[in-house]
Every structure is written in structure tokens, then in C-alpha cells.
Design a protein around this motif. Sequence first.
Motif, PDB file in Angstrom:
ATOM      1  N   THR A 125      53.474  69.643 115.096  1.00  0.00           N
ATOM      2  CA  THR A 125      54.556  70.635 115.864  1.00  0.00           C
ATOM      3  C   THR A 125      54.414  70.385 117.118  1.00  0.00           C
ATOM      4  OG1 THR A 125      52.545  72.213 115.651  1.00  0.00           O
ATOM      5  CG2 THR A 125      54.340  72.075 113.701  1.00  0.00           C
ATOM      6  N   THR A 126      55.605  70.636 117.766  1.00  0.00           N
ATOM      7  CA  THR A 126      55.475  70.703 119.256  1.00  0.00           C
ATOM      8  C   THR A 126      55.566  72.072 119.773  1.00  0.00           C
ATOM      9  OG1 THR A 126      58.220  70.794 119.216  1.00  0.00           O
ATOM     10  CG2 THR A 126      56.869  68.580 119.210  1.00  0.00           C
ATOM     11  N   GLU A 127      55.338  72.873 118.978  1.00  0.00           N
ATOM     12  CA  GLU A 127      55.352  74.433 119.431  1.00  0.00           C
ATOM     13  C   GLU A 127      54.603  75.239 118.112  1.00  0.00           C
ATOM     14  OE1 GLU A 127      59.405  76.412 118.733  1.00  0.00           O
ATOM     15  OE2 GLU A 127      59.848  74.212 118.101  1.00  0.00           O
ATOM     16  N   ALA A 128      53.839  76.319 118.693  1.00  0.00           N
ATOM     17  CA  ALA A 128      53.247  77.160 117.554  1.00  0.00           C
ATOM     18  C   ALA A 128      54.515  77.976 116.835  1.00  0.00           C
ATOM     19  CB  ALA A 128      52.566  78.554 118.360  1.00  0.00           C
ATOM     20  N   ILE A 129      53.934  78.291 115.451  1.00  0.00           N
ATOM     21  CA  ILE A 129      54.888  78.860 114.514  1.00  0.00           C
ATOM     22  C   ILE A 129      54.199  79.895 113.957  1.00  0.00           C
ATOM     23  CG2 ILE A 129      56.430  78.587 112.375  1.00  0.00           C
ATOM     24  CD1 ILE A 129      56.250  75.564 113.076  1.00  0.00           C
ATOM     25  N   ARG A 130      54.655  81.182 113.680  1.00  0.00           N
ATOM     26  CA  ARG A 130      54.246  82.508 113.489  1.00  0.00           C
ATOM     27  C   ARG A 130      54.635  82.425 111.972  1.00  0.00           C
ATOM     28  NH1 ARG A 130      55.581  87.751 116.703  1.00  0.00           N
ATOM     29  NH2 ARG A 130      54.266  88.562 115.077  1.00  0.00           N
ATOM     30  N   LYS A 131      53.476  82.987 111.154  1.00  0.00           N
ATOM     31  CA  LYS A 131      53.778  83.089 109.784  1.00  0.00           C
ATOM     32  C   LYS A 131      52.674  83.761 109.117  1.00  0.00           C
ATOM     33  CE  LYS A 131      54.098  80.544 105.297  1.00  0.00           C
ATOM     34  NZ  LYS A 131      52.997  81.259 104.493  1.00  0.00           N
ATOM     35  N   LYS A 132      52.835  84.723 108.180  1.00  0.00           N
ATOM     36  CA  LYS A 132      51.950  85.383 107.292  1.00  0.00           C
ATOM     37  C   LYS A 132      51.755  84.800 105.941  1.00  0.00           C
ATOM     38  CE  LYS A 132      52.884  89.988 109.304  1.00  0.00           C
ATOM     39  NZ  LYS A 132      53.190  91.158 109.120  1.00  0.00           N
ATOM     40  N   PRO A 133      50.511  84.683 105.792  1.00  0.00           N
ATOM     41  CA  PRO A 133      50.295  84.130 104.132  1.00  0.00           C
ATOM     42  C   PRO A 133      50.688  85.050 103.266  1.00  0.00           C
ATOM     43  CG  PRO A 133      48.099  84.160 105.604  1.00  0.00           C
ATOM     44  CD  PRO A 133      49.097  84.794 106.327  1.00  0.00           C
ATOM     45  N   GLY A 134      51.251  84.564 101.980  1.00  0.00           N
ATOM     46  CA  GLY A 134      51.732  85.215 101.059  1.00  0.00           C
ATOM     47  C   GLY A 134      53.110  84.957 100.545  1.00  0.00           C
TER      48      GLY A 134
END
Length: 433
Positions: free
Chosen positions: A360-369
Motif C-alpha cells: 500500500t502507498t497509503e494507510a487504510i482505516r478498517k475495523k475488524p469484523g
Amino acid sequence: MQTPALPTIEQIASCVAGYDPNALAVTQAQDFIARFVPQVGAVERLALRCALGRALAHDVVSPFDVPSHDNSAMDGYALRSADLRGDAPTTLRVAGTGYAGQAFDGPVAAGECVRIMTGAVMPAGLDTVVPQEFTTARDGTVVVPPGVVSAGDNRRLKGEDLARGEAALHAGRVLRPADIGLLASLGQAEVPVRRRLRVAFFSTGDELRSIGEPLAAGCVYDSNRYTIHGMLTRLGVELLDLGVVRDDPAALETVFRSACENADAVITSGGVSVGEADHTRQVMGRLGEVAFWRIAMRPGRPMAFGRIASNGRTAVLFGLPGNPVAVMVTFYAFVRDALLVMAGASSQGLQTLPLLRARTTEAIRKKPGRTEYQRGIVTRAADGDWDVQLTGAQGSGILRSMSVANGLVVLHHEQGSVERGDYVDILPFDGLV
């Protein structure tokens, strides 16, 4: 013989670990669908050139050994390995020449060899081929340097590819170009395949207009049918486009019945959201056995799945969300493989979509579940690795982002946020969408 009863939704739900229709993981939904969908039973024989992309109905057994004789894998000289002198050059007299389709069948004495072409039958008693570029020919003889070949080199053995009576391709194989060539090499002019799957599809919603109609305030052109048409065309199924259906109970029931009576599977877009004030869900439930799911995924959370019946005909139903990106994501997450299985593909013959790894060239926000599918642009980095950059806003109605992207970033159910430079799975679009 009596046809076995199809399993019910309740029966399959009891077999899927942790089944909860209000919070179903992607893998659970895939498991459920795989257990539920039936396979078409009808078989037809097709000319070989027409069989690409179809599922074999029966094993195809080789009628002869492939290759049918020991033969040369190189242009060179066929010889007895016992004649080689070890650490010194070996001089052999050339007894003749063998060509592909025109074997040399004369005697070959000790100390002799045969000039041989690729594919030519190995003369009796000879077991090795030395490539011509390693040799020096002069005055009817050839000199073989020491150490350039060992016993058995460059010889294809009779039956090493396929033995007579061995299955060349198994039932359930979805035929690819190489398979067509293999069948041709076995002299198969026709092959038994499952009949082509018939799939009906339509869009629902009062706001939708077909191309060519004027747009009133608040209305949009229906893009989902065109997207679904393209995705289904890639699968080689028989298509039945039933157009746009307004949110009217009588109209919906008429179209559902027509779809069910003329197709093996029915795909709809729109009208499956929980609590949505329309009639699609009611009609689905009235015509058959349909589960309405909230799937732990983004985009594509609402989905309906089951079977509907009309006038003695039954069809599998896939009720997809209405947002354009969600339609594509849910199709590739759930519908594609199910349709291939229905068309006759076995678990071994199914060509599962590959996942690649990219940085990835950038951070990606994600929640588990939940499983997330984000649109990305994959490029080759200077160090030779693959990089992926998101296309920007990831709203499920932004269809242009699917056109700009060349792959989906797949963030799995238990996965959390991703930092720049982390590696993620990519579902590439090439050959897919």
C-alpha cells in the motif's frame, strides 16, 4: 429414479458454523451458497471448437498412449548411451536420418547414431539424444564431446504424458484453450458438456430509466443491467435481460414468474435493503424460500438469496444491492462461482479468482469484523514489487472509481487498519471486469 429433494434454507443454515442472517461473514455466505445451489443435469455433445468455457459432463479418457512412441525432444543425434566414452570425445558413424512422421527404421549397429529431428520416433535400441549444437559433424560421422549428455537425455517416453485408458480431463473441468488443444490431440471431434446455464436479470426501482428515455427530476439511468450483462457474458451463460421493473407488486410478480419459468438463476439489483419501503422483498418471499442477509462486508451489506418457483419451475435467486459498486463486488464475491458450479464446474475444475499481494502507498482505516473491498490502482514500483493506491472516495455509488481502478483491495474479516507499506491482497481486474 426419483430426484432427491433439494435442501432447505433451514437445513443448510444448521450446517454453517455461526450462522446469523443479521451478521453473516463473507466466508459463511459463500459456504451457504455453495451448499445450496444445484447443478444443471442436462448434457449435450458439442463440436470441439464450440466447447470453450463449458463444463465437461464426463471424464475424457485417452484412447492411446501420448506420446504413442518414444521420440526425440531435440534436433540432434540419437545414440546408445553405452557408446559414449566418458571423459573422451566419442565419434559415431551416422547411419541415417529420422524425421517427425517419417521414422528411420533401418538397423543401427554399435558405434553408430541417427540424425534425428524433434518429434521423430526413436530408432530401436537408441536411448539418448545429443542436441546438434553440441556436436561436430564431418565425413558421415559426428563427434560428441564428453559430459554434454547423460543416458536418457532429450528422449520423450511413450505414454509419459498420458497412458492409454487414463483420464485426460475430468468431469467438471471448465474447458480452457489448452484443454481444447489437448482434446484435439486425442482425436476428440466432440465432447460431452453440461448444457449452457440460463440466467435472467433485471433492475428494480421507480427512479430507474432505461437508456433513451428522458430523465425526470430524481431519476437516473440504469447502469446495473449493463454491468451485470458484461459480467455474465464473461461466464458464457445464456442471458435473459428483463429490463427495468417499477416498484409495483403485480409487475414484480409477473417478471419474477417469467424469470423463474425461463431460467436456472435470477439476478436482481435493488429492493433488498432491510426496512426498504418497496414490494420486492414481499414478492420474493411469496414466490419461494428466500433468506435476507446482512453481510459483514463493505460495500454490499444487504443481499437476498434462495430459490423461487412458478408453474413447476424453480430458479436460484440472487438479490443484489442497488448501488453500482456493491452490485459488482457482491457478484464476484458470491454469484460468479455459484453460477459456474450450477453450470457443471467441479471444485477442482472451478477457476477460483486469484489474489495477488501488493504494497500500500497509503494507510487504510478498517475495523475488524467485516470484509472490505476497496478500489485500487496497482502499478509496478521501481524495485520491481507491486504497489497499490486507492482511487479516492470509496462510496458504493461511485461507479467511475471501478472504471479507474484495475483491482480490488481485499481487507479480510479479522483484519484491522493497514499502515503505509503493508502488504494487502488484491483481486485483479484483468480478464475479470
